[in-house]
Structures are given as structure tokens and as C-alpha cells.
Write a protein that holds these residues in place. Structure first.
Motif, PDB file in Angstrom:
ATOM      1  N   SER A  60     -17.887  25.772 -41.197  1.00 42.88           N
ATOM      2  CA  SER A  60     -17.799  24.327 -41.399  1.00 42.88           C
ATOM      3  C   SER A  60     -17.786  23.976 -42.877  1.00 42.88           C
ATOM      4  N   LEU A  61     -18.600  24.680 -43.659  1.00 45.78           N
ATOM      5  CA  LEU A  61     -18.644  24.437 -45.097  1.00 45.78           C
ATOM      6  C   LEU A  61     -17.305  24.802 -45.745  1.00 45.78           C
ATOM      7  N   PHE A  62     -16.737  25.920 -45.328  1.00 45.43           N
ATOM      8  CA  PHE A  62     -15.423  26.336 -45.852  1.00 45.43           C
ATOM      9  C   PHE A  62     -14.355  25.296 -45.531  1.00 45.43           C
ATOM     10  N   ILE A  83     -16.040  13.245 -51.215  1.00 45.74           N
ATOM     11  CA  ILE A  83     -17.300  13.145 -50.477  1.00 45.74           C
ATOM     12  C   ILE A  83     -17.061  12.608 -49.066  1.00 45.74           C
ATOM     13  N   LEU A  84     -16.244  11.580 -48.953  1.00 37.53           N
ATOM     14  CA  LEU A  84     -15.930  11.034 -47.626  1.00 37.53           C
ATOM     15  C   LEU A  84     -15.226  12.076 -46.762  1.00 37.53           C
ATOM     16  N   GLY A  85     -14.276  12.784 -47.365  1.00 36.60           N
ATOM     17  CA  GLY A  85     -13.567  13.819 -46.631  1.00 36.60           C
ATOM     18  C   GLY A  85     -14.492  14.951 -46.219  1.00 36.60           C
ATOM     19  N   PHE A  86     -15.386  15.359 -47.115  1.00 32.78           N
ATOM     20  CA  PHE A  86     -16.322  16.443 -46.820  1.00 32.78           C
ATOM     21  C   PHE A  86     -17.209  16.090 -45.631  1.00 32.78           C
ATOM     22  N   VAL A  87     -17.820  14.912 -45.665  1.00 34.47           N
ATOM     23  CA  VAL A  87     -18.716  14.502 -44.581  1.00 34.47           C
ATOM     24  C   VAL A  87     -17.950  14.367 -43.267  1.00 34.47           C
ATOM     25  N   THR A  88     -16.748  13.789 -43.332  1.00 37.03           N
ATOM     26  CA  THR A  88     -15.934  13.619 -42.120  1.00 37.03           C
ATOM     27  C   THR A  88     -15.560  14.962 -41.523  1.00 37.03           C
ATOM     28  N   SER A  89     -15.128  15.887 -42.360  1.00 39.50           N
ATOM     29  CA  SER A  89     -14.721  17.209 -41.881  1.00 39.50           C
ATOM     30  C   SER A  89     -15.905  17.983 -41.326  1.00 39.50           C
ATOM     31  N   PHE A  90     -17.009  17.969 -42.030  1.00 37.89           N
ATOM     32  CA  PHE A  90     -18.163  18.770 -41.623  1.00 37.89           C
ATOM     33  C   PHE A  90     -18.698  18.321 -40.268  1.00 37.89           C
ATOM     34  N   ASN A  91     -18.652  17.018 -39.993  1.00 37.42           N
ATOM     35  CA  ASN A  91     -19.210  16.490 -38.747  1.00 37.42           C
ATOM     36  C   ASN A  91     -18.167  16.291 -37.656  1.00 37.42           C
ATOM     37  N   VAL A 128     -15.234  31.940 -33.258  1.00 39.29           N
ATOM     38  CA  VAL A 128     -14.811  31.078 -34.371  1.00 39.29           C
ATOM     39  C   VAL A 128     -15.060  29.636 -33.954  1.00 39.29           C
ATOM     40  N   ARG A 129     -16.200  29.103 -34.366  1.00 40.24           N
ATOM     41  CA  ARG A 129     -16.578  27.744 -33.990  1.00 40.24           C
ATOM     42  C   ARG A 129     -17.222  27.051 -35.179  1.00 40.24           C
ATOM     43  N   THR A 130     -16.929  25.780 -35.296  1.00 40.95           N
ATOM     44  CA  THR A 130     -17.607  24.988 -36.322  1.00 40.95           C
ATOM     45  C   THR A 130     -19.042  24.713 -35.869  1.00 40.95           C
ATOM     46  N   LEU A 131     -19.865  24.258 -36.790  1.00 36.59           N
ATOM     47  CA  LEU A 131     -21.280  24.068 -36.468  1.00 36.59           C
ATOM     48  C   LEU A 131     -21.509  23.052 -35.348  1.00 36.59           C
ATOM     49  N   PRO A 132     -20.866  21.870 -35.356  1.00 37.57           N
ATOM     50  CA  PRO A 132     -21.102  20.935 -34.239  1.00 37.57           C
ATOM     51  C   PRO A 132     -20.717  21.534 -32.883  1.00 37.57           C
ATOM     52  N   ILE A 133     -19.623  22.294 -32.820  1.00 31.44           N
ATOM     53  CA  ILE A 133     -19.206  22.904 -31.554  1.00 31.44           C
ATOM     54  C   ILE A 133     -20.173  24.005 -31.156  1.00 31.44           C
ATOM     55  N   ASP A 134     -20.664  24.755 -32.128  1.00 33.86           N
ATOM     56  CA  ASP A 134     -21.641  25.803 -31.840  1.00 33.86           C
ATOM     57  C   ASP A 134     -22.936  25.206 -31.308  1.00 33.86           C
ATOM     58  N   MET A 135     -23.308  24.044 -31.811  1.00 31.53           N
ATOM     59  CA  MET A 135     -24.514  23.376 -31.310  1.00 31.53           C
ATOM     60  C   MET A 135     -24.341  22.948 -29.857  1.00 31.53           C
ATOM     61  N   LEU A 136     -23.151  22.455 -29.515  1.00 31.69           N
ATOM     62  CA  LEU A 136     -22.886  22.081 -28.123  1.00 31.69           C
ATOM     63  C   LEU A 136     -22.949  23.308 -27.215  1.00 31.69           C
ATOM     64  N   SER A 137     -22.362  24.411 -27.661  1.00 30.93           N
ATOM     65  CA  SER A 137     -22.385  25.642 -26.868  1.00 30.93           C
ATOM     66  C   SER A 137     -23.804  26.180 -26.718  1.00 30.93           C
TER      67      SER A 137
END
Length: 258
Positions: A63-65, A190-198, A211-220
């Protein structure tokens, strides 16, 4: 009476906005073994456990990448596009602006499904590459709109004076325009970073095994384990996002660009 009514409405509004954060913070600090509120005692063990879960660390890195490099790529495309739309009379410029804003207007589920059906599957793109392209496209509207706002507030006379004094258009852009809109560029980042990360809906369609982003990994994770560590991680992410926005507002005056 009217004074008390206004304060009451304000209090209910703040409760509605802040209440969920308070619940998540205390749910993550529960001493029990399951996600409940009110918590069964208070403990920081679940906040500590967040950093020991391997899948969380891997998905956080992804997600950070995506947030950093997807936003930087969007800025590399968006800054020249915003400059062209602001400084030149381009046929169909309003249509172009509408198309650029489409990822914001169109629901994320539709965007994710369209990218999966017409980009990933036919062209056999890898999951990471597909996520990178999707996140870049999602934050591109913020780059164009925020940078355009900065350019509209910058008088073109300064740039024209530099050209008359012997600078090329590129030199005038790098030496005059870019330094004067750096606040807008940083705000867009900053707006793009926050939008992408979440981001959730688009990532949900494009994520795959391992291969999952953090929000998707949290759901799983919640599908298998219902302990308070997800609430603890949610609280940490909320604090991170609030801290980023707060610093940006104090240093850049973020509200001027959005």
C-alpha cells in the motif's frame, strides 16, 4: 434556548463524526480475545500484535509503494496536463476535464470491474502492475484539479516576463511557475497519497493471492479471525491519516486547494 439548541446540534454532529473513531480506539485496546465494545478491560497487546502479523507488514509495504509511486506518477502526468489546460486554449478542454475527473465521479466498484474485465484479463497484466495503474488513475484527478487551482492563482505575467527576458518556455516553467505552485503540488501529493492508501473498491477487484493492499488484507483477516487487532490497526491508520492532513494543513494550508 436557541443558544443551547445550537450547542446541542454541534455536539450531536461531533458525536456522529468522532464517535466511530472513539469506538475503534477503545475496541482495539480491549483486554479480551474478541472484538467487542465496550471492551473487556483495557490493554495495548492488540496494538503490539499488529506489528507481528506478517500479512499486515507485507500489505502495508504494498500500500505504501502504491500510494507513493502511484501519486508521483500521477503528478508527472497531471502537472503538465494542468499547465496545458490552464495556460492554453485547447479545443474540448471542458470535455477533457470531465474525463480526467471520471475516476472521482464513477463509483469505485465500476472502475475496478472495468479495469479487471478490459485491462487485466485481456492483456494478462500482473496484479501489482494492475494495482499500480489503477491507483495512478484514481489519484490523477486530484493532481490535475489541485495543481490547476494553484496555476489559476498564479498570474501568467510573471512567466511571460521571464520569456521576454530570454528564458525558454521550459526554463520559465521550472524557474518561475514550478517554485510558485510547489504548495499545490505538495497538497496534491498528500491528497493522492491518503486516497490511494485507503482505497478499497478498486483494490478489491484487482487484488489476488499473496498480493493485497492493507485495507483488503484487513477485510480478509476479519473473515478468519475476529480479534481486536483489526480495530487496533484501523485506529493506527486513522491516526496516521489525521496526522498527515493536520501537518499538511498547518504547513501548506491544504483547505485552500480543495
Amino acid at each position: 434556548m436557541r443558544h443551547f439548541a445550537n450547542w446541542g446540534i454541534l455536539g450531536l454532529t461531533l458525536l456522529f463524526l468522532i464517535g466511530p473513531f472513539v469506538i475503534i480506539i477503545f475496541a482495539g485496546a480491549s483486554a479480551g480475545e474478541s472484538l467487542t465494545f465496550p471492551p473487556d478491560g483495557l490493554s495495548l497487546k492488540w496494538y503490539a500484535k499488529v506489528f507481528t502479523v506478517e500479512s499486515f507488514r507485507a500489505s502495508f509495504a504494498l500500500s505504501l509503494f502504491l500510494a507513493i509511486f502511484g501519486t508521483l506518477t500521477a503528478l508527472l502526468i497531471g502537472v503538465p496536463a494542468a499547465y496545458a489546460l490552464s495556460r492554453y486554449k485547447i479545443p474540448g478542454s471542458e470535455t477533457i476535464r470531465t474525463i480526467v475527473a471520471a475516476p472521482i465521479i464513477v463509483p469505485g466498484i465500476i472502475v475496478g470491474l472495468a479495469l479487471l474485465r478490459y485491462l487485466v484479463v485481456p492483456l494478462n497484466f500482473g496484479i501489482t502492475l494492475a494495482l499500480f495503474l489503477a491507483h495512478t488513475a484514481l489519484v490523477l484527478p486530484y493532481a490535475v484539479r489541485v495543481v490547476s487551482s494553484s496555476l489559476n492563482n498564479l498570474k501568467a505575467d510573471m512567466e511571460e516576463a521571464a520569456v521576454l527576458l530570454g528564458c525558454s518556455r521550459m526554463q520559465a516553467f521550472t524557474k518561475i511557475v514550478l517554485p510558485n505552485i510547489r504548495g499545490g503540488v505538495l497538497a496534491a501529493f498528500i491528497l493522492g497519497f491518503v486516497t490511494s492508501f485507503n482505497q478499497v473498491p478498486v483494490s478489491l477487484f484487482l487484488s489476488g493471492p499473496g498480493v493485497r493492499t492493507l485495507p483488503i488484507d484487513m477485510l480478509s483477516y476479519m473473515e478468519i479471525t475476529y480479534d481486536p487487532s483489526v480495530a487496533a490497526l484501523s485506529a493506527l491508520l486513522a491516526f496516521m491519516s489525521l496526522a498527515i492532513v493536520f501537518v499538511a494543513e498547518r504547513l501548506l494550508g491544504l483547505s485552500r486547494y480543495v
